[in-house]
Design a protein around this motif. Sequence first.
Motif, short mmCIF file in Angstrom:
data_model
loop_
_atom_site.label_atom_id
_atom_site.label_comp_id
_atom_site.label_asym_id
_atom_site.label_seq_id
_atom_site.Cartn_x
_atom_site.Cartn_y
_atom_site.Cartn_z
N THR A 108 -8.22 -43.30 46.90
CA THR A 108 -9.26 -42.53 46.24
C THR A 108 -10.42 -43.45 45.91
OG1 THR A 108 -7.60 -41.10 45.25
CG2 THR A 108 -9.83 -41.02 44.32
N PRO A 109 -11.61 -43.21 46.45
CA PRO A 109 -12.76 -44.05 46.13
C PRO A 109 -13.02 -44.07 44.63
CG PRO A 109 -13.25 -42.57 47.94
CD PRO A 109 -11.95 -42.13 47.37
N PRO A 110 -13.39 -45.23 44.06
CA PRO A 110 -13.63 -45.30 42.61
C PRO A 110 -14.69 -44.32 42.14
CG PRO A 110 -13.55 -47.50 43.58
CD PRO A 110 -13.54 -46.53 44.72
N GLY A 111 -15.77 -44.16 42.90
CA GLY A 111 -16.83 -43.23 42.49
C GLY A 111 -16.35 -41.80 42.42
N LEU A 112 -15.50 -41.41 43.39
CA LEU A 112 -14.99 -40.03 43.41
C LEU A 112 -14.06 -39.78 42.23
CD1 LEU A 112 -14.77 -37.31 44.81
CD2 LEU A 112 -12.93 -38.28 46.24
N SER A 113 -13.22 -40.78 41.92
CA SER A 113 -12.30 -40.64 40.78
C SER A 113 -13.08 -40.49 39.47
CB SER A 113 -11.38 -41.85 40.71
OG SER A 113 -10.54 -41.79 39.59
N ARG A 114 -14.13 -41.29 39.32
CA ARG A 114 -14.95 -41.21 38.10
C ARG A 114 -15.67 -39.87 38.02
NH1 ARG A 114 -20.18 -42.63 36.52
NH2 ARG A 114 -20.33 -43.41 34.37
N MET A 115 -16.17 -39.40 39.18
CA MET A 115 -16.87 -38.12 39.20
C MET A 115 -15.93 -36.97 38.82
SD MET A 115 -19.64 -36.49 39.56
CE MET A 115 -20.69 -37.78 40.23
N ARG A 116 -14.71 -37.00 39.31
CA ARG A 116 -13.74 -35.96 38.97
C ARG A 116 -13.47 -35.95 37.46
NH1 ARG A 116 -9.15 -36.81 43.71
NH2 ARG A 116 -10.31 -35.78 45.42
N SER A 117 -13.34 -37.15 36.88
CA SER A 117 -13.09 -37.24 35.45
C SER A 117 -14.25 -36.66 34.65
CB SER A 117 -12.85 -38.70 35.06
OG SER A 117 -12.64 -38.83 33.67
N ILE A 118 -15.49 -36.97 35.07
CA ILE A 118 -16.66 -36.47 34.35
C ILE A 118 -16.78 -34.95 34.49
CG2 ILE A 118 -19.18 -36.49 34.32
CD1 ILE A 118 -19.07 -39.45 35.03
N VAL A 119 -16.54 -34.44 35.70
CA VAL A 119 -16.59 -32.98 35.91
C VAL A 119 -15.53 -32.28 35.07
CG1 VAL A 119 -16.25 -31.16 37.61
CG2 VAL A 119 -17.64 -33.14 38.20
N SER A 120 -14.33 -32.84 35.05
CA SER A 120 -13.26 -32.25 34.23
C SER A 120 -13.63 -32.23 32.76
CB SER A 120 -11.95 -33.04 34.43
OG SER A 120 -11.53 -33.00 35.76
N PHE A 121 -14.27 -33.33 32.30
CA PHE A 121 -14.68 -33.36 30.90
C PHE A 121 -15.68 -32.25 30.61
CE2 PHE A 121 -17.96 -34.38 27.83
CZ PHE A 121 -17.21 -34.57 26.69
N TYR A 122 -16.71 -32.12 31.44
CA TYR A 122 -17.75 -31.14 31.15
C TYR A 122 -17.24 -29.71 31.25
CZ TYR A 122 -21.53 -34.45 30.55
OH TYR A 122 -22.34 -35.44 30.05
N ILE A 123 -16.24 -29.48 32.08
CA ILE A 123 -15.62 -28.15 32.11
C ILE A 123 -14.97 -27.87 30.76
CG2 ILE A 123 -13.74 -26.79 33.11
CD1 ILE A 123 -14.37 -28.11 35.79
N CYS A 124 -14.21 -28.83 30.26
CA CYS A 124 -13.56 -28.67 28.95
C CYS A 124 -14.60 -28.57 27.83
CB CYS A 124 -12.61 -29.83 28.68
SG CYS A 124 -11.10 -29.80 29.66
N TYR A 125 -15.66 -29.37 27.94
CA TYR A 125 -16.67 -29.37 26.88
C TYR A 125 -17.44 -28.05 26.84
CZ TYR A 125 -20.51 -30.95 23.93
OH TYR A 125 -21.42 -31.06 22.91
N LEU A 126 -17.80 -27.53 27.99
CA LEU A 126 -18.48 -26.22 28.03
C LEU A 126 -17.56 -25.12 27.52
CD1 LEU A 126 -20.39 -26.45 31.44
CD2 LEU A 126 -21.36 -26.58 29.13
N LEU A 127 -16.28 -25.22 27.86
CA LEU A 127 -15.31 -24.26 27.32
C LEU A 127 -15.22 -24.38 25.81
CD1 LEU A 127 -13.28 -22.08 28.11
CD2 LEU A 127 -11.56 -23.88 28.43
N CYS A 128 -15.28 -25.61 25.31
CA CYS A 128 -15.25 -25.84 23.86
C CYS A 128 -16.47 -25.20 23.20
CB CYS A 128 -15.23 -27.35 23.60
SG CYS A 128 -15.40 -27.82 21.87
N LEU A 129 -17.65 -25.39 23.77
CA LEU A 129 -18.86 -24.79 23.21
C LEU A 129 -18.80 -23.27 23.25
CD1 LEU A 129 -21.63 -27.11 24.75
CD2 LEU A 129 -20.75 -27.14 22.41
N GLY A 130 -18.32 -22.72 24.36
CA GLY A 130 -18.24 -21.27 24.49
C GLY A 130 -17.25 -20.66 23.51
N LEU A 131 -16.09 -21.30 23.35
CA LEU A 131 -15.10 -20.78 22.41
C LEU A 131 -15.59 -20.90 20.98
CD1 LEU A 131 -11.83 -22.23 24.01
CD2 LEU A 131 -12.45 -19.81 23.83
N GLY A 132 -16.28 -22.00 20.66
CA GLY A 132 -16.83 -22.14 19.31
C GLY A 132 -17.85 -21.07 19.00
N LEU A 133 -18.73 -20.78 19.96
CA LEU A 133 -19.72 -19.72 19.76
C LEU A 133 -19.04 -18.37 19.61
CD1 LEU A 133 -22.69 -18.85 19.66
CD2 LEU A 133 -22.62 -18.70 22.18
N ALA A 134 -18.02 -18.13 20.41
CA ALA A 134 -17.28 -16.85 20.32
C ALA A 134 -16.61 -16.71 18.96
CB ALA A 134 -16.25 -16.77 21.45
#
Length: 301
Positions: free
Chosen positions: A47-73
Amino acid sequence: MQQVSGPSSPSCSSTSDCFPLSHLNTAECGSETSAEQEKHEVRANNTPPGLSRMRSIVSFYICYLLCLGLGLACMVCVCLWSSRWRGGFAWDGSPLQFNWHPVLMVTGLVVLYGNGAVLYRIPLTWGQNKLPWKLLHAALMLLALILSVVGLCAVFDFHNAKSIPNLYSLHSWIGLAATALFAIQWAAGFAGFLLPCSPISLRKLLKPIHVWMGGSILTLSIAACISGINEKLFFVLKENASGTQPYANLPPEALLGNSLGVLIVAFGLIVLKILSNNKWQRPDSRPEDVAYTPLLQEENE
């Protein structure tokens, strides 16, 4: 013919030769740094290092957006419940004053608190001066604490006006304990991490306690909120001559209250997921990178 061995080389011939000397200077034995080891592990997994880091960042922002949406709800649901089904808001000792209690506690003790807790995990804040984010974290937590205290004042004032006993239920005990621990946590965090006179040894001692207490307070807050929602629904949804449907029939108000409880639990689980993932820690907050400096010396962090 026997060969005469030359002077010993400072490098190690094998990995097994290096590990027993791991307590010595790593530059002398040629051992890999932790960063290099991580790179080799990534390459071993193809797994290229850049791809692994990108996956981690994308996963974080998915969880973070879900956190913001649930908090607003959560905030929308609790405001809708108090305004439409409970008659609105006031500060006159009437039941309308009580309606401030769930709104302020959910908003302060859960939503603002949770978002303040994950602030350091946002990758956009990494590599920047940490001081503004420290101040923003402290400000969000202080606002959450103030809303929680006002929410407690609303319910105590209402109870006293109606001669209703205070602090008799498990819900009230958990809620008061969460708010008290929150106040202690904020004061200790301010003294330990924001005051320039705070010694480094104290900061290192407080850091793991501060992190553990943060998750524990959020857990207590969620428990207090869902028990309070259930308690309130049992109190108000009783069959009577005015046509109120009992809780057991799941009228619309009951569905909204139960949904609010589910949203609060989901929000808390997402926040705890973000806080428990070591890959999403701010790099200078990881155990191997911790280097505490006084508040006024953090301009270059």
